[in-house]
Scaffold this motif. Structure first.
Motif, PDB file in Angstrom:
ATOM      1  N   GLU A  75       4.869  -4.727   2.944  1.00 27.57           N
ATOM      2  CA  GLU A  75       4.948  -3.907   1.728  1.00 27.57           C
ATOM      3  C   GLU A  75       5.682  -4.701   0.652  1.00 27.57           C
ATOM      4  O   GLU A  75       5.170  -5.727   0.216  1.00 27.57           O
ATOM      5  CB  GLU A  75       5.628  -2.556   2.015  1.00 27.57           C
ATOM      6  CG  GLU A  75       4.919  -1.715   3.083  1.00 27.57           C
ATOM      7  CD  GLU A  75       3.617  -1.059   2.620  1.00 27.57           C
ATOM      8  OE1 GLU A  75       3.232  -1.223   1.462  1.00 27.57           O
ATOM      9  OE2 GLU A  75       2.978  -0.383   3.463  1.00 27.57           O
ATOM     10  N   GLY A  76       6.907  -4.288   0.275  1.00 28.96           N
ATOM     11  CA  GLY A  76       7.606  -4.925  -0.834  1.00 28.96           C
ATOM     12  C   GLY A  76       8.550  -6.034  -0.403  1.00 28.96           C
ATOM     13  O   GLY A  76       8.645  -6.364   0.774  1.00 28.96           O
ATOM     14  N   GLY A  77       9.239  -6.571  -1.413  1.00 28.06           N
ATOM     15  CA  GLY A  77      10.158  -7.705  -1.201  1.00 28.06           C
ATOM     16  C   GLY A  77       9.885  -8.700  -2.311  1.00 28.06           C
ATOM     17  O   GLY A  77       8.795  -9.258  -2.355  1.00 28.06           O
ATOM     18  N   TYR A  78      10.883  -8.878  -3.223  1.00 30.32           N
ATOM     19  CA  TYR A  78      10.575  -9.625  -4.447  1.00 30.32           C
ATOM     20  C   TYR A  78      11.513 -10.801  -4.677  1.00 30.32           C
ATOM     21  O   TYR A  78      11.414 -11.474  -5.698  1.00 30.32           O
ATOM     22  CB  TYR A  78      10.561  -8.660  -5.646  1.00 30.32           C
ATOM     23  CG  TYR A  78       9.657  -7.515  -5.327  1.00 30.32           C
ATOM     24  CD1 TYR A  78      10.155  -6.296  -4.861  1.00 30.32           C
ATOM     25  CD2 TYR A  78       8.277  -7.678  -5.327  1.00 30.32           C
ATOM     26  CE1 TYR A  78       9.312  -5.274  -4.469  1.00 30.32           C
ATOM     27  CE2 TYR A  78       7.423  -6.664  -4.926  1.00 30.32           C
ATOM     28  CZ  TYR A  78       7.948  -5.475  -4.493  1.00 30.32           C
ATOM     29  OH  TYR A  78       7.116  -4.466  -4.067  1.00 30.32           O
ATOM     30  N   ALA A  79      12.417 -11.018  -3.721  1.00 28.19           N
ATOM     31  CA  ALA A  79      13.193 -12.272  -3.720  1.00 28.19           C
ATOM     32  C   ALA A  79      12.271 -13.268  -3.024  1.00 28.19           C
ATOM     33  O   ALA A  79      12.211 -13.334  -1.782  1.00 28.19           O
ATOM     34  CB  ALA A  79      14.505 -12.089  -2.969  1.00 28.19           C
TER      35      ALA A  79
ATOM     36  N   VAL B 191      10.208   1.124   6.199  1.00 29.43           N
ATOM     37  CA  VAL B 191      11.561   0.566   6.039  1.00 29.43           C
ATOM     38  C   VAL B 191      11.714  -0.179   4.718  1.00 29.43           C
ATOM     39  O   VAL B 191      12.706  -0.884   4.512  1.00 29.43           O
ATOM     40  CB  VAL B 191      11.939  -0.356   7.224  1.00 29.43           C
ATOM     41  CG1 VAL B 191      12.022   0.441   8.519  1.00 29.43           C
ATOM     42  CG2 VAL B 191      10.967  -1.523   7.350  1.00 29.43           C
ATOM     43  N   ASP B 192      10.754  -0.007   3.832  1.00 24.53           N
ATOM     44  CA  ASP B 192      10.842  -0.590   2.501  1.00 24.53           C
ATOM     45  C   ASP B 192      11.989   0.073   1.719  1.00 24.53           C
ATOM     46  O   ASP B 192      12.376   1.210   2.028  1.00 24.53           O
ATOM     47  CB  ASP B 192       9.498  -0.346   1.781  1.00 24.53           C
ATOM     48  CG  ASP B 192       9.405  -1.048   0.446  1.00 24.53           C
ATOM     49  OD1 ASP B 192       8.753  -2.106   0.381  1.00 24.53           O
ATOM     50  OD2 ASP B 192       9.998  -0.530  -0.527  1.00 24.53           O
ATOM     51  N   TYR B 193      12.491  -0.590   0.704  1.00 20.32           N
ATOM     52  CA  TYR B 193      13.578   0.019  -0.079  1.00 20.32           C
ATOM     53  C   TYR B 193      13.119   1.304  -0.760  1.00 20.32           C
ATOM     54  O   TYR B 193      13.908   2.224  -0.971  1.00 20.32           O
ATOM     55  CB  TYR B 193      14.086  -0.959  -1.154  1.00 20.32           C
ATOM     56  CG  TYR B 193      15.188  -0.356  -2.013  1.00 20.32           C
ATOM     57  CD1 TYR B 193      14.924   0.134  -3.297  1.00 20.32           C
ATOM     58  CD2 TYR B 193      16.491  -0.226  -1.512  1.00 20.32           C
ATOM     59  CE1 TYR B 193      15.915   0.708  -4.056  1.00 20.32           C
ATOM     60  CE2 TYR B 193      17.500   0.353  -2.264  1.00 20.32           C
ATOM     61  CZ  TYR B 193      17.209   0.819  -3.547  1.00 20.32           C
ATOM     62  OH  TYR B 193      18.204   1.403  -4.295  1.00 20.32           O
ATOM     63  N   HIS B 194      11.857   1.366  -1.124  1.00 23.06           N
ATOM     64  CA  HIS B 194      11.327   2.504  -1.882  1.00 23.06           C
ATOM     65  C   HIS B 194      10.587   3.491  -0.982  1.00 23.06           C
ATOM     66  O   HIS B 194       9.920   3.073  -0.035  1.00 23.06           O
ATOM     67  CB  HIS B 194      10.376   1.995  -2.976  1.00 23.06           C
ATOM     68  CG  HIS B 194      10.985   0.977  -3.874  1.00 23.06           C
ATOM     69  ND1 HIS B 194      10.919  -0.382  -3.621  1.00 23.06           N
ATOM     70  CD2 HIS B 194      11.715   1.113  -5.002  1.00 23.06           C
ATOM     71  CE1 HIS B 194      11.562  -1.041  -4.589  1.00 23.06           C
ATOM     72  NE2 HIS B 194      12.062  -0.165  -5.432  1.00 23.06           N
ATOM     73  N   HIS B 195      10.707   4.752  -1.273  1.00 24.43           N
ATOM     74  CA  HIS B 195      10.040   5.787  -0.468  1.00 24.43           C
ATOM     75  C   HIS B 195       8.530   5.591  -0.460  1.00 24.43           C
ATOM     76  O   HIS B 195       7.929   5.316  -1.503  1.00 24.43           O
ATOM     77  CB  HIS B 195      10.359   7.175  -1.042  1.00 24.43           C
ATOM     78  CG  HIS B 195       9.668   8.278  -0.316  1.00 24.43           C
ATOM     79  ND1 HIS B 195       8.669   9.038  -0.886  1.00 24.43           N
ATOM     80  CD2 HIS B 195       9.821   8.735   0.944  1.00 24.43           C
ATOM     81  CE1 HIS B 195       8.246   9.940  -0.010  1.00 24.43           C
ATOM     82  NE2 HIS B 195       8.917   9.782   1.116  1.00 24.43           N
TER      83      HIS B 195
ATOM     84  N   VAL C 120      10.707  -5.805   2.688  1.00 23.63           N
ATOM     85  CA  VAL C 120      12.011  -6.457   2.870  1.00 23.63           C
ATOM     86  C   VAL C 120      12.770  -6.502   1.543  1.00 23.63           C
ATOM     87  O   VAL C 120      13.642  -7.338   1.335  1.00 23.63           O
ATOM     88  CB  VAL C 120      11.860  -7.869   3.477  1.00 23.63           C
ATOM     89  CG1 VAL C 120      11.398  -7.792   4.935  1.00 23.63           C
ATOM     90  CG2 VAL C 120      10.916  -8.736   2.650  1.00 23.63           C
ATOM     91  N   ASP C 121      12.464  -5.563   0.670  1.00 21.77           N
ATOM     92  CA  ASP C 121      13.246  -5.438  -0.575  1.00 21.77           C
ATOM     93  C   ASP C 121      14.560  -4.698  -0.323  1.00 21.77           C
ATOM     94  O   ASP C 121      15.278  -4.376  -1.258  1.00 21.77           O
ATOM     95  CB  ASP C 121      12.443  -4.793  -1.707  1.00 21.77           C
ATOM     96  CG  ASP C 121      11.602  -3.603  -1.268  1.00 21.77           C
ATOM     97  OD1 ASP C 121      10.841  -3.091  -2.120  1.00 21.77           O
ATOM     98  OD2 ASP C 121      11.704  -3.173  -0.100  1.00 21.77           O
ATOM     99  N   THR C 122      14.878  -4.460   0.931  1.00 23.82           N
ATOM    100  CA  THR C 122      16.214  -3.950   1.311  1.00 23.82           C
ATOM    101  C   THR C 122      17.230  -5.089   1.328  1.00 23.82           C
ATOM    102  O   THR C 122      18.413  -4.863   1.560  1.00 23.82           O
ATOM    103  CB  THR C 122      16.150  -3.360   2.732  1.00 23.82           C
ATOM    104  OG1 THR C 122      15.447  -4.303   3.577  1.00 23.82           O
ATOM    105  CG2 THR C 122      15.403  -2.022   2.740  1.00 23.82           C
TER     106      THR C 122
ATOM    107  N   GLY D  74       0.738  -1.239   0.000  1.00 24.82           N
ATOM    108  CA  GLY D  74       0.000   0.000   0.000  1.00 24.82           C
ATOM    109  C   GLY D  74       0.771   1.295   0.000  1.00 24.82           C
ATOM    110  O   GLY D  74       0.214   2.344  -0.325  1.00 24.82           O
ATOM    111  N   HIS D  75       2.069   1.289   0.363  1.00 22.80           N
ATOM    112  CA  HIS D  75       2.697   2.572   0.731  1.00 22.80           C
ATOM    113  C   HIS D  75       2.908   3.553  -0.410  1.00 22.80           C
ATOM    114  O   HIS D  75       3.202   4.745  -0.180  1.00 22.80           O
ATOM    115  CB  HIS D  75       3.984   2.324   1.520  1.00 22.80           C
ATOM    116  CG  HIS D  75       5.120   1.809   0.695  1.00 22.80           C
ATOM    117  ND1 HIS D  75       6.413   2.182   0.933  1.00 22.80           N
ATOM    118  CD2 HIS D  75       5.178   0.948  -0.358  1.00 22.80           C
ATOM    119  CE1 HIS D  75       7.209   1.587   0.073  1.00 22.80           C
ATOM    120  NE2 HIS D  75       6.488   0.820  -0.709  1.00 22.80           N
ATOM    121  N   HIS D  76       2.772   3.099  -1.682  1.00 23.49           N
ATOM    122  CA  HIS D  76       2.848   4.053  -2.793  1.00 23.49           C
ATOM    123  C   HIS D  76       1.476   4.655  -3.117  1.00 23.49           C
ATOM    124  O   HIS D  76       1.402   5.605  -3.908  1.00 23.49           O
ATOM    125  CB  HIS D  76       3.392   3.376  -4.055  1.00 23.49           C
ATOM    126  CG  HIS D  76       4.827   2.981  -3.943  1.00 23.49           C
ATOM    127  ND1 HIS D  76       5.857   3.875  -3.705  1.00 23.49           N
ATOM    128  CD2 HIS D  76       5.408   1.762  -3.991  1.00 23.49           C
ATOM    129  CE1 HIS D  76       7.009   3.239  -3.648  1.00 23.49           C
ATOM    130  NE2 HIS D  76       6.777   1.958  -3.795  1.00 23.49           N
TER     131      HIS D  76
HETATM  132 ZN   LIG Z   1       9.720  -1.477  -2.263  1.00 17.93          ZN
END
Ligand SMILES: [Zn+2]
Ligand SMILES: NCCCCCC(=O)NO
Length: 343
Positions: free
Chosen positions: A320-324, A194-198, A283-285, A157-159
């Protein structure tokens, strides 16, 4: 830790997204949530419950009514054109084009979106409303006395801003949860991304407000998506001035740099006097993430969880994200287990 989860997430399964100029299979797939749920169960994190329905009102507390109406009607209007494939925009309302909301579904698709990576499908509305209900149910349980709850939200959701979708996001689950906590009596809520993307969407929603503190640690928008928001000089506006903190870091930043930014963010949350914390947990960091460029590894996610627990706040985690996809479950549960272990 309690997990809230809905199988309805799998109704969001786009066929393709435009990345680097070519149509590629979507990175944001149902298998992401399957892997996280499997890890929650395997690691015996706690009970898993289904969300209760909350209707449109809590969504309308942060999203524009015209945008919500668009999301609800987009697919039937798109398929009425004889199109059985994903709805994706073909242009955007950029500088000096009219800001009027188009009437046609194709024009609205462009007006109410910020990128072409967020396909609207037959199941999008149901999946997105279920994700919002998941976050709201987590907020209910937090207000009911749980120390921490994990909302296994998909689509993320964060975007998603007040009135546009993008970055695989439709409703801003974390913002909807934060607003629900405010509506149920908490005076100050912090949202840490804390997602990789703002988290451009979350920033957009709370930017003029002093009751919800927004903080984001992310890849520098000078080179990283979403490019047009997430700079350090964005500090809020009006009453909200001083209640928005961006920590952009250069792509490739090392883990210690990332944790220095986290500690700065945690200090601001403590100073703010937050009564609850909502974490946009991407966790796409992870160093092996296919679309991101930070260096965190598996143990670092345990450390992250422990640092967050140090705030001693009721905490709601939204995925939120994380694609591995293979390690995503391990990384998410590492954060949650690290949080729990800190006690
Ligand atoms: Zn992300
Ligand atoms: N399609 C462009 C990249 C979308 C980033 C999605 C994400 O992980 N946001 O946190």
């Amino acid at each position: 830790m309690l997990t809230v989860y809905s199988d309805s997430h799998r109704l969001q399964h786009g066929q393709a997204e435009l990345i680097d100029g070519t149509l590629k299979p979507c990175f944001e797939t149902p298998s992401r949530a399957d892997m996280v749920l499997a890890a929650v169960r395997e690691r015996e994190l706690g009970d898993v419950i289904h969300p209760s329905r909350h209707g449109a009102d809590p969504i309308l507390r942060v999203h524009d009514a015209g945008y919500v109406r668009f999301l609800e009607t987009a697919w039937p209007r798109w398929s009425a054109l004889g199109r059985d494939y994903d709805a994706l925009p073909k242009m955007w309302q950029v500088r000096r084009l009219r800001e009027a909301v188009p009437e046609h579904v194709e024009g609205q698709l462009c007006y109410y979106s910020m990128d072409c990576g967020t396909p609207i499908t037959a199941g999008t509305w149901q999946a997105a409303t279920a994700a919002s209900d998941t976050a709201l149910t987590a907020a209910d349980r937090l207000m009911g006395g749980e120390r921490a709850v994990f909302a296994l939200t998909r689509p993320p959701g964060h975007h998603a801003a007040r009135d546009y979708c993008g970055g695989y996001c439709f409703f801003n689950n974390a913002a909807i949860a934060a607003q629900s906590l405010r509506d149920r009596g908490l005076r100050k809520v912090a949202v840490l991304d804390v997602d990789y993307h703002h988290g451009n969407g979350t920033q957009d929603i709370f930017y003029p407000r002093a009751d919800v503190l927004f903080l984001s640690i992310h890849g520098d928008p000078r080179t990283e998506y979403p490019f047009f928001l997430g700079f350090a000089d964005e500090k809020g506006e009006g009453e909200g001035l001083g209640y928005n903190f961006n920590f952009p870091l250069p792509a490739g930043s090392c883990v210690s740099t990332w944790f220095v930014a986290l500690d700065c963010a945690l200090e601001q949350i403590a100073r703010f006097g937050a009564e609850a914390l909502v974490v946009s947990l991407g966790v796409d960091t992870y160093q092996g993430d296919p679309i991101s460029r930070f260096q965190l590894d598996s143990p670092d996610f345990v450390t992250l969880g422990a640092r967050l627990a140090g705030l001693k706040l009721p905490t709601l985690f939204c995925l939120e994200g994380g694609y591995a996809v293979e390690p995503i479950g391990t990384h998410v549960v590492n954060v949650l287990a690290g949080f729990e272990a800190r006690g």
